[in-house]
Motif scaffolding. Structure first.
Motif, PDB file in Angstrom:
ATOM      1  N   LEU A  55      -6.844 -20.689  22.244  1.00  0.00           N
ATOM      2  CA  LEU A  55      -6.169 -20.231  23.453  1.00  0.00           C
ATOM      3  C   LEU A  55      -4.956 -21.127  23.684  1.00  0.00           C
ATOM      4  N   GLN A  98     -14.643 -17.994  29.723  1.00  0.00           N
ATOM      5  CA  GLN A  98     -15.117 -16.820  28.977  1.00  0.00           C
ATOM      6  C   GLN A  98     -15.219 -17.128  27.482  1.00  0.00           C
ATOM      7  N   ASN A 106     -10.360 -19.217  33.816  1.00  0.00           N
ATOM      8  CA  ASN A 106     -11.323 -18.117  33.639  1.00  0.00           C
ATOM      9  C   ASN A 106     -11.397 -17.716  32.163  1.00  0.00           C
ATOM     10  N   GLN A 107     -10.246 -17.681  31.518  1.00  0.00           N
ATOM     11  CA  GLN A 107     -10.231 -17.332  30.099  1.00  0.00           C
ATOM     12  C   GLN A 107     -10.929 -18.404  29.261  1.00  0.00           C
TER      13      GLN A 107
END
Length: 306
Positions: free
Chosen positions: A275, A295, A291-292
């Motif tokens: 990411l 997850q 949040n990513q």
């Protein structure tokens, strides 16, 4: 008395340098009398842009800036984001024209112009063209006068990325900035992010956000092997195979995007999830990016468990 074509020919060179606009005082200094100016205005060949500014040609953006300075008059200069745009900043639109005068100066209101009264007004930036504040002052004031925190952060970031203001000069100016101003804490964060130590600062902020969310704290500055030697990763959860790269402003310049893409592709081919988070994203959208991350960690843990 010059005729119509002669008046246009006399005024044209100066008008071209000022975006199509000339002040009445400048026209008179060129030998065009007040009555002749009235004749041109009445005929519709020239157009008044206020009490003092006259449009001789089609008015450009720089002409709007010039007209604002002519209307305010005195020791005035473009400032804030207007000064940055005049000096080449692109990708930013602003309805208001921002100018500065010395604190205590009487200046009549001018339509479409925000007049800021500034203590210890610095000398105008040296150069040819309209009077402007030095880019370092203009960048800081642009962030102070911006409509929102997001706008303030964006202006600072793109001013440095586009080299309208030099990063080292901005950082030095900010270190010597003693006055209390709105958004001081935010501006301090952003200037340090985009000018110096952005990567390490972003990693520290990222680790703090992980702790606040109850996420496991990752390893920082992890070294792994690639086909061409060592690869340095900002943060990594090695057991889960999740990597986060914190991109400072310098990642958008030069060949950095190429190097970043090669490094990321190699890590992904090795099986990790990668990411990317711009360091300013930690300021603007921390919840969305975190949040990513959460997850990705949950998905990786479930994959291992199965």
């Amino acid at each position: 008395m010059p005729d119509r074509s002669a008046r246009q020919r006399i005024a044209a060179p100066l008008a071209r340098r000022q975006g199509g606009v000339v002040s009445r005082a400048q026209l008179e200094a060129l030998g065009i009398t007040r009555s002749e100016i009235k004749v041109e205005l009445a005929a519709g060949r020239w157009h008044a842009r206020g009490r003092h500014a006259v449009a001789v040609h089609e008015v450009t953006r720089d002409g709007l800036f010039a007209a604002a300075l002519m209307e305010v008059r005195g020791d005035v200069r473009l400032d804030g984001v207007s000064a940055l745009i005049y000096r080449g900043l692109t990708g930013w639109d602003e309805d208001l024209i921002h100018v500065s005068v010395r604190h205590g100066t009487h200046a009549p209101p001018v339509a479409g112009t925000s007049i800021h009264r500034v203590r210890d007004l610095e000398p105008c930036a040296i150069g040819v063209g309209l009077a402007t504040s030095h880019p370092t002052y203009a960048a800081i004031r642009a962030a102070v006068w911006a409509r929102s925190d997001r706008a303030a952060m964006t202006i600072l970031a793109i001013a440095v990325q586009q080299e309208v203001v030099a990063a080292d000069a901005l950082l030095e100016r900010w270190r010597r900035w003693k006055r209390r101003i709105p958004r001081r804490a935010l501006i301090d964060q952003v200037i340090r992010d985009v000018c110096a130590g952005a990567q390490s600062l972003g990693e520290l902020d990222f680790a703090r956000l992980c702790r606040e969310r109850g996420l496991p704290e990752p390893d920082r500055q992890v070294v792994t092997k690639g086909p061409k030697g060592r690869i340095f990763l900002d943060v990594r959860w090695s057991t889960l195979g999740v990597v986060v790269e914190i991109d400072g402003a310098h990642h958008a310049s030069g060949l950095m995007p190429v190097d970043d893409a090669l490094r990321q592709n190699q890590v992904v081919l090795g099986g990790d999830v990668v990411l990317r988070i711009p360091v300013l994203g930690l300021r603007l959208e921390p919840d969305g990016f975190m949040n990513q991350v959460a997850q990705a960690l949950t998905t990786a843990a479930e994959r291992l468990a199965s």
